[in-house]
Design a protein around this motif. Structure first.
Motif, PDB file in Angstrom:
ATOM      1  N   PHE A  74       0.837  -1.200   0.000  1.00  0.00           N
ATOM      2  CA  PHE A  74       0.000   0.000   0.000  1.00  0.00           C
ATOM      3  C   PHE A  74       0.872   1.249   0.000  1.00  0.00           C
ATOM      4  CE2 PHE A  74      -1.683   3.403   2.690  1.00  0.00           C
ATOM      5  CZ  PHE A  74      -2.771   3.777   1.936  1.00  0.00           C
ATOM      6  N   LYS A  75       0.462   2.246  -0.800  1.00  0.00           N
ATOM      7  CA  LYS A  75       1.162   3.535  -0.816  1.00  0.00           C
ATOM      8  C   LYS A  75       0.228   4.649  -0.343  1.00  0.00           C
ATOM      9  CE  LYS A  75       4.152   6.441  -3.615  1.00  0.00           C
ATOM     10  NZ  LYS A  75       4.785   6.606  -4.928  1.00  0.00           N
ATOM     11  N   LYS A  76      -0.911   4.821  -1.028  1.00  0.00           N
ATOM     12  CA  LYS A  76      -1.882   5.836  -0.595  1.00  0.00           C
ATOM     13  C   LYS A  76      -3.260   5.500  -1.154  1.00  0.00           C
ATOM     14  CE  LYS A  76      -1.086   9.132  -4.336  1.00  0.00           C
ATOM     15  NZ  LYS A  76      -0.736  10.477  -4.710  1.00  0.00           N
ATOM     16  N   ILE A  77      -4.266   6.109  -0.525  1.00  0.00           N
ATOM     17  CA  ILE A  77      -5.647   5.879  -0.945  1.00  0.00           C
ATOM     18  C   ILE A  77      -6.328   7.222  -1.137  1.00  0.00           C
ATOM     19  CG2 ILE A  77      -6.552   5.702   1.420  1.00  0.00           C
ATOM     20  CD1 ILE A  77      -8.406   3.432   0.325  1.00  0.00           C
ATOM     21  N   VAL A  86      -0.704   1.473  -5.102  1.00  0.00           N
ATOM     22  CA  VAL A  86       0.104   0.431  -4.484  1.00  0.00           C
ATOM     23  C   VAL A  86       1.427   0.342  -5.248  1.00  0.00           C
ATOM     24  CG1 VAL A  86      -1.891  -0.890  -3.681  1.00  0.00           C
ATOM     25  CG2 VAL A  86      -0.921  -1.370  -5.926  1.00  0.00           C
ATOM     26  N   MET A  87       2.368  -0.409  -4.679  1.00  0.00           N
ATOM     27  CA  MET A  87       3.652  -0.610  -5.340  1.00  0.00           C
ATOM     28  C   MET A  87       3.857  -2.093  -5.594  1.00  0.00           C
ATOM     29  SD  MET A  87       6.164   2.013  -3.319  1.00  0.00           S
ATOM     30  CE  MET A  87       5.903   1.246  -1.732  1.00  0.00           C
ATOM     31  N   ASP A  88       4.398  -2.403  -6.770  1.00  0.00           N
ATOM     32  CA  ASP A  88       4.713  -3.791  -7.078  1.00  0.00           C
ATOM     33  C   ASP A  88       6.102  -4.134  -6.532  1.00  0.00           C
ATOM     34  OD1 ASP A  88       6.499  -2.609  -8.853  1.00  0.00           O
ATOM     35  OD2 ASP A  88       5.505  -3.346 -10.655  1.00  0.00           O
ATOM     36  N   ASN A  89       6.615  -5.299  -6.890  1.00  0.00           N
ATOM     37  CA  ASN A  89       7.916  -5.735  -6.376  1.00  0.00           C
ATOM     38  C   ASN A  89       9.066  -4.850  -6.830  1.00  0.00           C
ATOM     39  OD1 ASN A  89       6.711  -7.850  -5.049  1.00  0.00           O
ATOM     40  ND2 ASN A  89       7.088  -9.325  -6.685  1.00  0.00           N
ATOM     41  N   ASP A  93       4.530   2.340  -9.150  1.00  0.00           N
ATOM     42  CA  ASP A  93       3.169   2.645  -8.720  1.00  0.00           C
ATOM     43  C   ASP A  93       2.147   1.998  -9.644  1.00  0.00           C
ATOM     44  OD1 ASP A  93       4.260   4.149  -6.732  1.00  0.00           O
ATOM     45  OD2 ASP A  93       3.537   6.087  -7.461  1.00  0.00           O
ATOM     46  N   ILE A  94       1.121   1.431  -9.037  1.00  0.00           N
ATOM     47  CA  ILE A  94      -0.011   0.874  -9.766  1.00  0.00           C
ATOM     48  C   ILE A  94      -1.266   1.442  -9.118  1.00  0.00           C
ATOM     49  CG2 ILE A  94      -1.243  -1.217 -10.435  1.00  0.00           C
ATOM     50  CD1 ILE A  94       1.389  -2.747 -10.045  1.00  0.00           C
ATOM     51  N   ILE A  95      -2.197   1.899  -9.949  1.00  0.00           N
ATOM     52  CA  ILE A  95      -3.441   2.469  -9.438  1.00  0.00           C
ATOM     53  C   ILE A  95      -4.588   1.508  -9.726  1.00  0.00           C
ATOM     54  CG2 ILE A  95      -5.070   4.387  -9.610  1.00  0.00           C
ATOM     55  CD1 ILE A  95      -2.691   6.120 -10.541  1.00  0.00           C
ATOM     56  N   PHE A  96      -5.364   1.217  -8.683  1.00  0.00           N
ATOM     57  CA  PHE A  96      -6.556   0.389  -8.837  1.00  0.00           C
ATOM     58  C   PHE A  96      -7.770   1.213  -8.458  1.00  0.00           C
ATOM     59  CE2 PHE A  96      -3.397  -2.992  -7.972  1.00  0.00           C
ATOM     60  CZ  PHE A  96      -3.620  -3.779  -9.087  1.00  0.00           C
ATOM     61  N   LYS A  97      -8.834   1.034  -9.232  1.00  0.00           N
ATOM     62  CA  LYS A  97     -10.102   1.685  -8.896  1.00  0.00           C
ATOM     63  C   LYS A  97     -10.821   0.834  -7.857  1.00  0.00           C
ATOM     64  CE  LYS A  97     -10.722   3.866 -13.369  1.00  0.00           C
ATOM     65  NZ  LYS A  97     -10.954   5.262 -13.216  1.00  0.00           N
ATOM     66  N   LEU A  98     -11.516   1.509  -6.965  1.00  0.00           N
ATOM     67  CA  LEU A  98     -12.245   0.823  -5.902  1.00  0.00           C
ATOM     68  C   LEU A  98     -13.755   0.920  -6.104  1.00  0.00           C
ATOM     69  CD1 LEU A  98     -10.099   2.123  -2.894  1.00  0.00           C
ATOM     70  CD2 LEU A  98      -9.890  -0.058  -4.085  1.00  0.00           C
ATOM     71  N   ASP A  99     -14.180   1.238  -7.319  1.00  0.00           N
ATOM     72  CA  ASP A  99     -15.608   1.411  -7.614  1.00  0.00           C
ATOM     73  C   ASP A  99     -16.432   0.170  -7.309  1.00  0.00           C
ATOM     74  OD1 ASP A  99     -14.997   3.929  -8.523  1.00  0.00           O
ATOM     75  OD2 ASP A  99     -14.965   3.350 -10.636  1.00  0.00           O
ATOM     76  N   LYS A 112      -7.561  -1.355   8.107  1.00  0.00           N
ATOM     77  CA  LYS A 112      -6.260  -2.044   8.039  1.00  0.00           C
ATOM     78  C   LYS A 112      -5.134  -1.048   7.779  1.00  0.00           C
ATOM     79  CE  LYS A 112      -6.917  -6.419   8.726  1.00  0.00           C
ATOM     80  NZ  LYS A 112      -6.368  -7.108   9.868  1.00  0.00           N
ATOM     81  N   ILE A 113      -5.410  -0.055   6.933  1.00  0.00           N
ATOM     82  CA  ILE A 113      -4.399   0.970   6.639  1.00  0.00           C
ATOM     83  C   ILE A 113      -4.062   1.752   7.909  1.00  0.00           C
ATOM     84  CG2 ILE A 113      -4.018   3.142   5.395  1.00  0.00           C
ATOM     85  CD1 ILE A 113      -5.675   1.851   3.068  1.00  0.00           C
ATOM     86  N   GLU A 114      -5.089   2.134   8.663  1.00  0.00           N
ATOM     87  CA  GLU A 114      -4.864   2.854   9.916  1.00  0.00           C
ATOM     88  C   GLU A 114      -4.133   1.985  10.927  1.00  0.00           C
ATOM     89  OE1 GLU A 114      -8.538   4.510  11.390  1.00  0.00           O
ATOM     90  OE2 GLU A 114      -8.959   5.451   9.448  1.00  0.00           O
ATOM     91  N   GLU A 115      -4.524   0.715  11.015  1.00  0.00           N
ATOM     92  CA  GLU A 115      -3.870  -0.215  11.937  1.00  0.00           C
ATOM     93  C   GLU A 115      -2.392  -0.383  11.572  1.00  0.00           C
ATOM     94  OE1 GLU A 115      -4.052  -4.942  13.133  1.00  0.00           O
ATOM     95  OE2 GLU A 115      -5.836  -4.017  12.221  1.00  0.00           O
ATOM     96  N   GLY A 116      -2.096  -0.502  10.288  1.00  0.00           N
ATOM     97  CA  GLY A 116      -0.718  -0.629   9.824  1.00  0.00           C
ATOM     98  C   GLY A 116       0.100   0.596  10.157  1.00  0.00           C
TER      99      GLY A 116
END
Length: 146
Positions: A74-77, A86-89, A93-99, A112-116
């Motif tokens: 995870f990088k940012k939301i 997100v970042m690959d290996n 940077d890779i961007i995914f839609k959350l629609d 989970k992001i906050e917990e991390g």
């Protein structure tokens, strides 16, 4: 169980194909997380809306031949635009839609992001990649984990 749930949702609601397979996957999710009422309700909904003719109408060329579970760092939301970076290996940077995610899934990912961030650990975003027999590839964010 989350991967089974997301694959079932993808097959039944988004692709509207392989509904029998979708019912199988949501059934597997129910078996793994048998206390989850949402999964049981969705299984009942799938069963109520299932028609054998649906699967017979489906083109045999467009069957899912491979399912791959990938994890990205995870990088940012961006909750306003429903996108996640997100970042690959290779740290690209890779961007995914959350629609396609519902409100509950978005809440889980944000939690989970906050917990991390609190425990100062990387958060992995799990993506389900489906390959069809005619080489069509779709990717869908499944969930987040630490």
């Amino acid at each position: 169980h989350k991967c089974h749930y997301n694959l079932a949702n993808l097959l039944f609601n988004i692709l509207k194909k392989n509904k029998k397979k979708a019912i199988h996957h949501i059934n597997q999710a129910v078996k793994i997380d048998y206390k989850n009422k949402e999964y049981r309700n969705i299984l009942k909904e799938f069963m109520d809306n299932y028609d054998n003719d649906d699967d017979e109408k489906q083109s045999s060329i467009d069957n899912i031949s491979k399912l791959i579970k990938k994890k990205y760092i995870f990088k940012k939301i961006d909750n306003d635009n429903k996108q996640i970076v997100v970042m690959d290996n290779d740290f690209k940077d890779i961007i995914f839609k959350l629609d396609q995610l519902n409100l509950e899934q978005l809440k889980d990912i944000n939690a989970k992001i906050e917990e991390g961030a609190k425990v100062k650990k990387d958060v992995n975003i799990v993506v389900i990649e489906t390959h069809t027999k005619n080489n069509k590839i779709t990717q869908k964010v499944s969930h987040a984990e630490i």
